[in-house]
Design a protein around this motif. Structure first.
Motif, short mmCIF file in Angstrom:
data_model
loop_
_atom_site.label_atom_id
_atom_site.label_comp_id
_atom_site.label_asym_id
_atom_site.label_seq_id
_atom_site.Cartn_x
_atom_site.Cartn_y
_atom_site.Cartn_z
N ASN A 273 0.81 -1.21 0.00
CA ASN A 273 0.00 0.00 0.00
C ASN A 273 0.85 1.27 0.00
O ASN A 273 0.31 2.37 -0.12
CB ASN A 273 -0.92 0.01 1.23
N SER A 274 2.16 1.12 0.15
CA SER A 274 3.04 2.28 0.16
C SER A 274 3.54 2.59 -1.25
O SER A 274 3.63 1.70 -2.11
CB SER A 274 4.25 2.04 1.07
N ARG A 275 3.88 3.84 -1.47
CA ARG A 275 4.42 4.23 -2.76
C ARG A 275 5.84 3.70 -2.88
O ARG A 275 6.60 3.69 -1.90
CB ARG A 275 4.43 5.75 -2.88
N PRO A 276 6.25 3.25 -4.06
CA PRO A 276 7.63 2.79 -4.24
C PRO A 276 8.62 3.89 -3.89
O PRO A 276 8.40 5.07 -4.16
CB PRO A 276 7.69 2.43 -5.72
N ALA A 277 9.71 3.49 -3.26
CA ALA A 277 10.74 4.44 -2.86
C ALA A 277 12.11 3.84 -3.17
O ALA A 277 12.34 2.66 -2.90
CB ALA A 277 10.62 4.78 -1.38
N TYR A 278 13.00 4.65 -3.71
CA TYR A 278 14.32 4.18 -4.12
C TYR A 278 15.39 5.09 -3.54
O TYR A 278 15.16 6.27 -3.29
CB TYR A 278 14.42 4.15 -5.64
N MET A 279 16.58 4.53 -3.35
CA MET A 279 17.68 5.29 -2.77
C MET A 279 19.01 4.99 -3.47
O MET A 279 20.07 5.37 -2.99
CB MET A 279 17.83 4.96 -1.28
N ASN A 280 18.94 4.31 -4.64
CA ASN A 280 20.17 3.85 -5.28
C ASN A 280 20.98 5.02 -5.84
O ASN A 280 20.43 5.96 -6.45
CB ASN A 280 19.85 2.85 -6.39
N LEU A 281 22.28 4.94 -5.63
CA LEU A 281 23.22 5.90 -6.20
C LEU A 281 23.75 5.42 -7.54
O LEU A 281 24.24 6.23 -8.34
CB LEU A 281 24.38 6.13 -5.23
N LEU A 282 23.69 4.11 -7.77
CA LEU A 282 24.11 3.50 -9.02
C LEU A 282 22.95 2.74 -9.62
O LEU A 282 21.90 2.57 -8.98
CB LEU A 282 25.31 2.57 -8.80
N ASP A 283 23.12 2.24 -10.84
CA ASP A 283 22.07 1.48 -11.50
C ASP A 283 22.68 0.17 -12.04
O ASP A 283 22.76 -0.04 -13.25
CB ASP A 283 21.45 2.30 -12.63
N LEU A 284 23.11 -0.67 -11.12
CA LEU A 284 23.75 -1.92 -11.49
C LEU A 284 22.72 -3.03 -11.57
O LEU A 284 21.61 -2.92 -11.04
CB LEU A 284 24.82 -2.29 -10.46
N ASP A 285 23.10 -4.14 -12.22
CA ASP A 285 22.23 -5.30 -12.20
C ASP A 285 22.54 -6.14 -10.96
O ASP A 285 23.44 -5.84 -10.17
CB ASP A 285 22.38 -6.13 -13.48
N PHE A 286 21.76 -7.21 -10.76
CA PHE A 286 21.87 -8.03 -9.55
C PHE A 286 23.26 -8.63 -9.39
O PHE A 286 23.85 -8.58 -8.31
CB PHE A 286 20.81 -9.13 -9.60
N ALA A 288 26.17 -7.62 -10.68
CA ALA A 288 27.18 -6.59 -10.40
C ALA A 288 27.08 -6.11 -8.95
O ALA A 288 28.10 -5.86 -8.29
CB ALA A 288 27.02 -5.43 -11.37
N ALA A 289 25.84 -5.98 -8.43
CA ALA A 289 25.65 -5.56 -7.04
C ALA A 289 26.25 -6.58 -6.08
O ALA A 289 26.83 -6.21 -5.05
CB ALA A 289 24.17 -5.35 -6.75
N ASN A 290 26.12 -7.86 -6.42
CA ASN A 290 26.71 -8.90 -5.58
C ASN A 290 28.24 -8.80 -5.56
O ASN A 290 28.88 -9.05 -4.53
CB ASN A 290 26.29 -10.29 -6.06
N TRP A 291 28.83 -8.44 -6.70
CA TRP A 291 30.28 -8.24 -6.73
C TRP A 291 30.69 -7.07 -5.84
O TRP A 291 31.74 -7.10 -5.18
CB TRP A 291 30.76 -8.02 -8.15
N VAL A 292 29.86 -6.03 -5.82
CA VAL A 292 30.14 -4.90 -4.93
C VAL A 292 30.08 -5.35 -3.47
O VAL A 292 30.93 -4.96 -2.66
CB VAL A 292 29.14 -3.75 -5.19
N VAL A 293 29.08 -6.17 -3.15
CA VAL A 293 28.98 -6.70 -1.78
C VAL A 293 30.25 -7.46 -1.41
O VAL A 293 30.82 -7.26 -0.32
CB VAL A 293 27.75 -7.63 -1.65
N LEU A 294 30.71 -8.33 -2.30
CA LEU A 294 31.92 -9.10 -2.03
C LEU A 294 33.12 -8.19 -1.86
O LEU A 294 33.99 -8.41 -0.99
CB LEU A 294 32.16 -10.11 -3.15
N GLY A 295 33.21 -7.15 -2.71
CA GLY A 295 34.33 -6.22 -2.61
C GLY A 295 34.33 -5.46 -1.29
O GLY A 295 35.37 -5.32 -0.63
N VAL A 296 33.16 -4.97 -0.90
CA VAL A 296 33.06 -4.24 0.37
C VAL A 296 33.38 -5.16 1.54
O VAL A 296 34.10 -4.78 2.47
CB VAL A 296 31.65 -3.63 0.53
#
Length: 433
Positions: A273-286, A288-296
């Motif tokens: 029931n809530s409006r979609p909300a986003y906070m992403n600074l980048l626009d990576l795919d799933f 690539a985001a996992n690689w960022v997780v591993l790097g961090v």
């Protein structure tokens, strides 16, 4: 020294009164109302499934699980569940009360502080963390019990009982998987006996212990189903059976926060029931985001290794600060880190409070108080007046980072313990104002 509560100590009496109030919050709705909600009915159902020989999980691992834990916790729940809901709920409340007391006692005992701990300093972490403790009682979650187990395990390890410590680490992991993050630390610190004990007893608790009750084939089948549904499932939609929560504001794990920042995921997805909300600074795919997780994660892990002192320079103070960082990292390394997970900051908070109160260097006491103040402010952003966006941006995660950074600063700037002992001696003799 670990001790029991005393009716002659006002703060101990206050602790017992708080436990009675929190237990009444659990039992009151069940006795006088429409029944206790949250996770308590699920624990009763799981215990009854074991007692009646039913299945804990659907046969299809893609079907949503009601019970997200391995089979062993259900067997443990079956013992009090045999006597009914109220005995089960009372048993879980008593476990939380015992874990709360043990956590406070062990945290102060393991702070590495040579000064005598006053009653108010010993009680302050419990006062600060009271909202998280309330969640443990109200929700019926085991995270406080797991924290007490892990602290007890490290206390045993420090007292040259590595095999006993491994049993506790294994039991905590068999109940809720994320404490397994302790294993790489044990290996790095070459605590071989504790590491082997953890692995051996974890296998025994997951495979051997349930077999006589559930049957070897039945237990192994359920264990495989649980693994495929919980550990082996991960996709862009989510993981671990709770897709609507994985990327939402409720989850402040390293994985979830990184995905919210690096790809467009709706952090209000838990509420249709809530409006979609986003906070992403980048626009990576799933992927690539996992690689960022591993790097961090790799950077954080290497940073932890860097600040850890070599064995020749380890002291009780440095061990406390090192374990405080470890508990911070274990909290945010869990794939799902909801609000109540941050009860694990109890120990890091205690160590920092001891440094703020007793460090012989005024500048380091000031640093400790600043770290505590910033952390407290960030944690308060989870309170109801503030929007969920603050949690989406990781207020508790950031508080954890600040605490870990403060402890790392202490590790990198150790106190001169000889000078400290001389100051303590002079103070005791009345020669230092």
């Amino acid at each position: 020294m670990l001790r029991l509560p005393s009716l002659r100590a006002p703060l101990d009496v206050l602790f017992l009164v708080c436990c009675l109030i929190l237990t009444a919050d659990v039992l009151g709705p069940e006795i006088f109302g429409h029944g206790k909600t949250k996770d308590y009915p699920l624990w009763y159902w799981a215990g009854q499934q074991v007692l009646q020989g039913g299945d804990l999980y659907p046969h299809d691992p893609h079907t949503v699980f009601a019970f997200l834990y391995p089979p062993l916790p259900a067997m443990l729940l079956a013992i009090p569940a045999y006597f009914g809901k109220i005995p089960l709920y009372l048993c879980l409340s008593l476990l939380n009360a015992i874990a709360w007391w043990m956590t406070a006692q062990l945290s102060n005992a393991m702070s590495g502080d040579s000064e005598t701990t006053g009653p108010w300093l010993a009680a302050l972490p419990s006062i600060v963390m009271i909202t998280f403790t309330f969640d443990m009682f109200d929700l019926g979650q085991p995270n406080l019990v797991l924290l007490a187990m892990m602290l007890w395990g490290f206390w045993l390890l420090q007292h040259n009982r590595p095999w006993s410590s491994g049993i506790l680490f294994a039991l905590a992991t068999a109940i809720k998987v994320f404490p397994i993050a302790v294993l790489p630390y044990l290996v790095w610190r070459r605590q071989w006996a504790s590491a082997v004990s953890t692995v051996v007893f974890l296998a025994a608790l997951l495979i051997v212990v349930p077999a006589p009750i559930r049957g070897y084939a039945h237990n192994l089948s359920e264990l495989k189903t649980w693994y495929r549904g919980m550990v082996g499932s991960s996709s862009e939609a989510g993981f671990g059976q709770r897709d609507d929560q994985n990327w939402s504001w409720m989850n402040q794990s390293l994985i979830s926060l990184t995905h919210r920042l690096t790809r467009p995921v709706d952090y209000n997805q838990d509420n249709p029931n809530s409006r979609p909300a986003y906070m992403n600074l980048l626009d990576l795919d799933f992927k690539a985001a996992n690689w960022v997780v591993l790097g961090v994660a790799a950077v954080i892990g290497l940073g932890f290794i860097t600040v850890m002192p070599p064995a020749s320079r380890r002291t009780p103070r440095s061990d406390a600060e090192e374990l405080g960082i470890l508990f911070c990292l274990m909290t945010v390394a869990s794939p799902l880190a909801r609000q109540y997970y941050f009860i694990w900051l109890f120990f890091p908070l205690t160590v920092l409070l001891h440094r703020a109160a007793h460090d012989i260097r005024p500048a380091m006491r000031k640093v400790s108080w600043i770290v505590l103040g910033i952390s407290a402010f960030l944690i308060c952003l989870s309170l109801p007046p503030f929007p969920h966006a603050w949690q989406a941006y990781g207020n508790n995660f950031l508080a954890t980072v600040v605490m870990a950074a403060g402890l790392a600063w202490h590790l990198l700037h150790p106190a001169d313990e000889k000078a400290g002992s001389q100051v303590s001696s002079l103070s005791a003799a009345g020669r230092v104002p």
